[in-house]
Write a protein that holds these residues in place. Structure first.
Motif, PDB file in Angstrom:
ATOM      1  N   ILE A  52      13.348 -29.955 -14.343  1.00 35.25           N
ATOM      2  CA  ILE A  52      14.663 -29.311 -14.273  1.00 35.25           C
ATOM      3  C   ILE A  52      14.860 -28.367 -15.450  1.00 35.25           C
ATOM      4  N   GLY A  53      14.525 -28.817 -16.655  1.00 37.68           N
ATOM      5  CA  GLY A  53      14.657 -27.947 -17.822  1.00 37.68           C
ATOM      6  C   GLY A  53      13.761 -26.733 -17.736  1.00 37.68           C
ATOM      7  N   CYS A  54      12.542 -26.933 -17.225  1.00 37.43           N
ATOM      8  CA  CYS A  54      11.596 -25.819 -17.051  1.00 37.43           C
ATOM      9  C   CYS A  54      12.153 -24.769 -16.105  1.00 37.43           C
ATOM     10  N   LEU A  55      12.641 -25.225 -14.936  1.00 37.09           N
ATOM     11  CA  LEU A  55      13.164 -24.288 -13.939  1.00 37.09           C
ATOM     12  C   LEU A  55      14.443 -23.610 -14.430  1.00 37.09           C
ATOM     13  N   ALA A  56      15.325 -24.389 -15.085  1.00 34.82           N
ATOM     14  CA  ALA A  56      16.579 -23.807 -15.568  1.00 34.82           C
ATOM     15  C   ALA A  56      16.321 -22.766 -16.647  1.00 34.82           C
ATOM     16  N   GLY A  57      15.440 -23.065 -17.597  1.00 33.08           N
ATOM     17  CA  GLY A  57      15.151 -22.120 -18.664  1.00 33.08           C
ATOM     18  C   GLY A  57      14.555 -20.826 -18.148  1.00 33.08           C
ATOM     19  N   ARG A  58      13.612 -20.949 -17.211  1.00 35.43           N
ATOM     20  CA  ARG A  58      12.962 -19.753 -16.667  1.00 35.43           C
ATOM     21  C   ARG A  58      13.928 -18.903 -15.859  1.00 35.43           C
ATOM     22  N   ASN A  59      14.725 -19.560 -15.025  1.00 34.10           N
ATOM     23  CA  ASN A  59      15.533 -18.796 -14.079  1.00 34.10           C
ATOM     24  C   ASN A  59      16.820 -18.260 -14.677  1.00 34.10           C
ATOM     25  N   ALA A  81       6.368 -22.930  -5.154  1.00 35.97           N
ATOM     26  CA  ALA A  81       7.281 -22.347  -4.164  1.00 35.97           C
ATOM     27  C   ALA A  81       8.732 -22.574  -4.566  1.00 35.97           C
ATOM     28  N   LEU A  82       9.054 -23.779  -5.056  1.00 33.79           N
ATOM     29  CA  LEU A  82      10.423 -24.054  -5.515  1.00 33.79           C
ATOM     30  C   LEU A  82      10.780 -23.172  -6.693  1.00 33.79           C
ATOM     31  N   SER A  83       9.859 -23.047  -7.648  1.00 28.06           N
ATOM     32  CA  SER A  83      10.109 -22.190  -8.811  1.00 28.06           C
ATOM     33  C   SER A  83      10.328 -20.749  -8.390  1.00 28.06           C
ATOM     34  N   SER A  84       9.488 -20.274  -7.460  1.00 34.71           N
ATOM     35  CA  SER A  84       9.638 -18.901  -6.976  1.00 34.71           C
ATOM     36  C   SER A  84      10.948 -18.721  -6.229  1.00 34.71           C
ATOM     37  N   SER A  85      11.336 -19.729  -5.445  1.00 30.73           N
ATOM     38  CA  SER A  85      12.589 -19.651  -4.696  1.00 30.73           C
ATOM     39  C   SER A  85      13.777 -19.527  -5.643  1.00 30.73           C
ATOM     40  N   ALA A  95      12.638 -12.471  -0.636  1.00 24.99           N
ATOM     41  CA  ALA A  95      11.720 -13.400  -1.297  1.00 24.99           C
ATOM     42  C   ALA A  95      12.237 -14.826  -1.284  1.00 24.99           C
ATOM     43  N   VAL A  96      13.539 -14.996  -1.482  1.00 25.64           N
ATOM     44  CA  VAL A  96      14.061 -16.359  -1.523  1.00 25.64           C
ATOM     45  C   VAL A  96      13.979 -17.014  -0.138  1.00 25.64           C
ATOM     46  N   MET A 123       8.201 -21.489   2.359  1.00 28.56           N
ATOM     47  CA  MET A 123       6.934 -21.964   1.820  1.00 28.56           C
ATOM     48  C   MET A 123       7.091 -23.234   0.993  1.00 28.56           C
ATOM     49  N   THR A 124       8.300 -23.502   0.501  1.00 27.23           N
ATOM     50  CA  THR A 124       8.536 -24.787  -0.158  1.00 27.23           C
ATOM     51  C   THR A 124       8.432 -25.916   0.860  1.00 27.23           C
ATOM     52  N   ARG A 125       8.983 -25.684   2.022  1.00 27.80           N
ATOM     53  CA  ARG A 125       8.940 -26.688   3.093  1.00 27.80           C
ATOM     54  C   ARG A 125       7.592 -26.714   3.789  1.00 27.80           C
TER      55      ARG A 125
END
Length: 417
Positions: free
Chosen positions: A23-30, A152-156, A274-275, A281-283
């Motif tokens: 969660i911290g990784c995705l939040a920081g990046r996005n 895929a989740l990170s990209s989404s 893209a989203v 692609m996540t699913r």
């Protein structure tokens, strides 16, 4: 429903979300990506408002590209030698401070085109160090079996940030560029806090001095990995030739006869497509024929670029950009899996640096190329020729890199020696 009744896909998604630090990784990046997108809209519109020059938009891309060109490879060495989390936090704090300075300067009407170029160059320098270190987080957090879904989740989520950022940036620009930059400062600051919550174990390694051999280690590694090099270089040339985002302010005002809000929707168009694709692609991640799927997606990217270049309708333009973004995210996921899963941890910083340098080259240098071409021959011919060039490169790369073309399953990728 009991755990035994759950579908394998649902079980994998639950296991993914339970990974510590994700969660911290995705939040920081996005959050950082969101702030960068708001800033890009404000800078592009402000520069065009100050200069009314397509070449000036190209120079903005060049100002961000040059620091990345000079610093990205040394930054990869730094990422492999020092604490990667601290590197990212430091860069995000500097970005927050610079955005705050831009907000004050715009509010007080001190800012001009050259000041914007300098500040954009500072952001380019920060991104040169931030992105290679940040790209190593995901494979260190999730196991290989969950990496395609995690990517895929990170990209989404990244594309959601790329939708919200330009859209909100276009709306807020109506209140002034200073409002956009103030929001960016807040976003970068929160992203630094999110990154600080990640707990990554940094393997103990003997520090190596910065030498030409160590700095160029990522390039030497990629030269031995033909499919990986083919994927990275394909993205470089496709986006370099087919990228038209630098000309969106010109298209919004002079071709589509719209305003800053429409510019925000145009900039969000690729991310909206893209989203949607990333969510699919996540699913349902790519199971087989990953290489051929990648080449097909790059060809679709080129066709969508041509359609956008010829369009005089805001709706058709947004739809073309959505298709373009959907195609691009497929290429990004295949390339990301090759780079992150096919690289040993001690080389990830340097290989990610080369990857980010190629991406930066295709984006920022592509913006410069588009601006210069548009100033020379007009915006529409420049974009259409770029789309045709993307199709030509796709055909050539299929012949030059048969190993990439024949790549099958992403979760079978193993770290190379």
């Amino acid at each position: 429903m009991s755990a035994s009744d759950s579908s394998p896909e649902l079980s994998s998604e639950i296991a993914l979300l339970r990974q510590p630090g994700l969660i911290g990784c995705l939040a920081g990046r996005n959050l950082s990506a969101f702030s960068s997108q708001v800033q890009a809209v404000a800078v592009g519109w402000q520069i065009y408002a100050l200069t009314h020059s397509a070449a000036a938009l190209g120079f903005a891309g060049l100002a961000q590209f040059l620091p990345m060109l000079l610093l990205t490879l040394p930054a990869g060495h730094v990422a492999d030698q020092f604490n990667r989390r601290r590197i990212v936090i430091t860069c995000q704090v500097i970005e927050a401070s610079a955005a705050c300075l831009m907000a004050i300067a715009s509010w007080q009407h001190w800012i001009g085109a050259w000041a914007l170029y300098v500040l954009v160059a500072l952001f380019g320098a920060c991104r040169a160090f931030e992105m290679p270190a940040q790209q190593t987080f995901l494979p260190a957090i999730v196991p290989v079996s969950l990496f395609p879904r995690a990517a895929a989740l990170s990209s989404s989520l990244f594309q959601v940030a790329c939708i919200a950022g330009p859209s909100l940036g276009g709306v807020l620009y109506g209140f002034g560029a200073d409002t956009c930059y103030a929001l960016c400062a807040i976003g970068f600051a929160i992203s630094a806090l999110a990154t600080s919550s990640i707990r990554l174990r940094f393997p103990a390694r003997q520090r190596q001095p910065i030498t030409l051999e160590s700095v160029m280690g990522g390039i030497a590694f990629l030269r031995r990995q033909r499919p990986m090099f083919g994927a990275i270089s394909l993205d470089l040339f496709a986006v370099l030739l087919g990228g038209a985002t630098a000309l969106l302010p010109l298209y919004a005002e002079d071709i589509l006869h719209a305003g800053p809000v429409a510019l925000g929707f145009l900039r969000a168009g690729p991310a909206m497509g893209a989203v949607l694709m990333a969510g699919i692609m996540t699913r349902w991640p790519i199971r087989h024929n990953a290489g051929r799927t990648m080449f097909f997606s790059v060809a679709v990217f080129g066709v969508a670029t041509i359609v956008f270049g010829l369009s005089h309708s805001i709706l058709v333009s947004i739809l073309a950009l959505m298709v373009l973004g959907a195609a691009d995210v497929v290429s990004v996921m295949v390339r990301g899996a090759l780079v992150q899963l096919g690289t040993p941890d001690e080389m990830r910083g340097r290989v990610s640096a080369v990857n980010m340098l190629f991406i930066g080259s295709s984006n920022q240098l592509g913006e410069f190329e588009s601006g210069m071409m548009a100033a020379w021959m007009g915006a529409v011919p420049a974009v259409v020729i770029g789309g045709v060039g993307t199709l030509i490169v796709t055909v050539l790369w299929m012949r030059l890199f048969p190993g990439l073309r024949d790549l099958d399953r992403l979760d079978d990728i193993k770290p190379a020696d």
